[in-house]
Design a protein around this motif. Structure first.
Motif, short mmCIF file in Angstrom:
data_model
loop_
_atom_site.label_atom_id
_atom_site.label_comp_id
_atom_site.label_asym_id
_atom_site.label_seq_id
_atom_site.Cartn_x
_atom_site.Cartn_y
_atom_site.Cartn_z
N VAL A 26 -62.63 63.62 -0.40
CA VAL A 26 -62.32 64.19 -1.71
C VAL A 26 -62.95 63.28 -2.76
CG1 VAL A 26 -60.50 64.76 -3.38
CG2 VAL A 26 -60.14 65.25 -0.95
N PHE A 27 -63.61 63.88 -3.75
CA PHE A 27 -64.24 63.12 -4.83
C PHE A 27 -63.80 63.70 -6.16
CE2 PHE A 27 -67.73 62.85 -7.96
CZ PHE A 27 -67.90 61.47 -8.02
N SER A 28 -63.51 62.83 -7.10
CA SER A 28 -63.17 63.30 -8.44
C SER A 28 -63.60 62.24 -9.46
CB SER A 28 -61.67 63.57 -8.56
OG SER A 28 -61.41 64.20 -9.80
N ALA A 29 -64.36 62.68 -10.46
CA ALA A 29 -64.86 61.75 -11.48
C ALA A 29 -64.27 62.10 -12.83
CB ALA A 29 -66.40 61.82 -11.56
N ASN A 30 -63.80 61.07 -13.50
CA ASN A 30 -63.35 61.22 -14.90
C ASN A 30 -62.32 62.31 -15.11
OD1 ASN A 30 -64.99 59.19 -16.07
ND2 ASN A 30 -66.78 60.51 -15.80
N ALA A 31 -61.43 62.47 -14.16
CA ALA A 31 -60.44 63.54 -14.28
C ALA A 31 -59.03 63.01 -14.53
CB ALA A 31 -60.47 64.44 -13.06
N VAL A 32 -58.64 61.88 -13.89
CA VAL A 32 -57.22 61.51 -13.99
C VAL A 32 -56.82 61.05 -15.40
CG1 VAL A 32 -56.87 61.06 -11.54
CG2 VAL A 32 -57.49 59.16 -13.03
N HIS A 33 -57.79 60.65 -16.22
CA HIS A 33 -57.42 60.29 -17.60
C HIS A 33 -57.38 61.52 -18.52
CE1 HIS A 33 -61.87 59.62 -17.56
NE2 HIS A 33 -61.80 60.30 -18.68
N ILE A 34 -57.91 62.63 -18.02
CA ILE A 34 -57.84 63.89 -18.78
C ILE A 34 -56.54 64.63 -18.44
CG2 ILE A 34 -58.93 66.16 -19.13
CD1 ILE A 34 -60.56 63.82 -20.25
N MET A 35 -56.12 64.52 -17.19
CA MET A 35 -54.90 65.20 -16.74
C MET A 35 -53.65 64.52 -17.31
SD MET A 35 -55.83 65.70 -12.73
CE MET A 35 -57.26 66.65 -12.22
N SER A 36 -52.54 65.29 -17.36
CA SER A 36 -51.25 64.70 -17.72
C SER A 36 -50.72 63.89 -16.54
CB SER A 36 -50.26 65.82 -18.06
OG SER A 36 -49.98 66.55 -16.87
N GLU A 37 -49.69 63.08 -16.77
CA GLU A 37 -49.08 62.32 -15.65
C GLU A 37 -48.57 63.27 -14.57
OE1 GLU A 37 -47.62 58.26 -17.90
OE2 GLU A 37 -46.14 59.46 -16.82
N GLU A 38 -47.96 64.38 -15.02
CA GLU A 38 -47.46 65.36 -14.06
C GLU A 38 -48.60 65.89 -13.19
OE1 GLU A 38 -46.00 68.94 -15.83
OE2 GLU A 38 -45.29 69.75 -13.91
N ASP A 39 -49.74 66.18 -13.84
CA ASP A 39 -50.91 66.66 -13.09
C ASP A 39 -51.37 65.61 -12.07
OD1 ASP A 39 -51.10 69.07 -14.51
OD2 ASP A 39 -52.52 68.25 -15.97
#
Ligand code: SAM
Length: 200
Positions: A99-112
């Motif tokens: 699984v790869f994800s770039a620059n997403a967890v700071h865009i998502m809410s904590e719940e996300d």
């Protein structure tokens, strides 16, 4: 017109240098928050041994499709609709060994972000790798003044977004039975975090 993110052009080669050896034995990769689709076409072209499955919120699918249509790569798949707190969406996914994800967890809410790790825990195969790229905090501290400014800018746009603490992410990974494997320093005060799913 195809969406375009200059940041993808800037960061794709440094990211590729790190992920190439990591994904050398991976066969099926899920990208979460594919954005424009630029990373997908660039990385998939360089790694023809793996199937690169794009995903994002549906609003981004037309743009991703434009990049995919132009690239005409056999190993990239059209985006699946994946909003990370949509449990039904996860239940329709296959399993993946990366699984790869770039620059997403700071865009998502904590719940996300909580949903993200729980979902990955369900679809990542034992021994599979989760690779996250982006800015992260350590012990509640920014790693640079520019990251502190970036966090302020993020929160002005959306108070639920923000740079995440490495320790919190590692705790969520642990709950999803993933162990930290690498933490790599990247240009522009970014990092690549790698977790490996436990083999029971
Ligand atoms: C800053 S963009 C990064 C896009 C791309 N990965 C890149 O590095 O250029 C953040 C991405 O996260 C996606 N995203 C935000 N919230 C999401 C959610 N709840 N579920 C899934 N994706 C989400 C956005 O749609 C967007 O594509």
């Amino acid at each position: 017109m195809k969406p375009f993110a200059e940041s993808c052009v800037q960061n794709r080669d440094p990211i590729f240098k790190v992920i190439k050896p990591l994904f050398s034995r991976s066969r099926r990769l899920l990208e979460i928050g594919s954005g424009t689709g630029q990373h997908a076409v660039y990385f998939a072209k360089e790694m023809p041994h793996l199937i690169w499955q794009t995903s994002d919120l549906e609003e981004n699918h037309p743009g991703i499709r434009l990049w995919l249509r132009e690239a005409q790569l056999d190993n990239v798949r059209s985006p699946v609709a994946l909003a990370v707190c949509d449990r039904a969406a996860w239940s329709h996914l296959d399993t993946y060994d990366a699984v790869f994800s770039a620059n997403a967890v700071h865009i998502m809410s904590e719940e996300d972000v909580i949903c993200l790790f729980a979902g990955i825990g369900e679809i990542l195969e034992p021994g599979g790798l989760l690779v996250l790229y982006g800015p992260f905090n350590y012990n509640g501290q920014y790693t640079s003044d520019s990251n502190a400014r970036f966090d302020l800018w993020l929160k002005e746009r959306d108070p639920k977004s923000g740079i995440r603490d490495f320790e919190w992410l590692d705790e969520l990974a642990s709950q999803a039975t993933m162990n930290l494997n690498q933490d790599v320093e990247m240009p522009e005060n970014n990092r690549i975090l790698v977790w490996e799913k436990q083999i029971d």
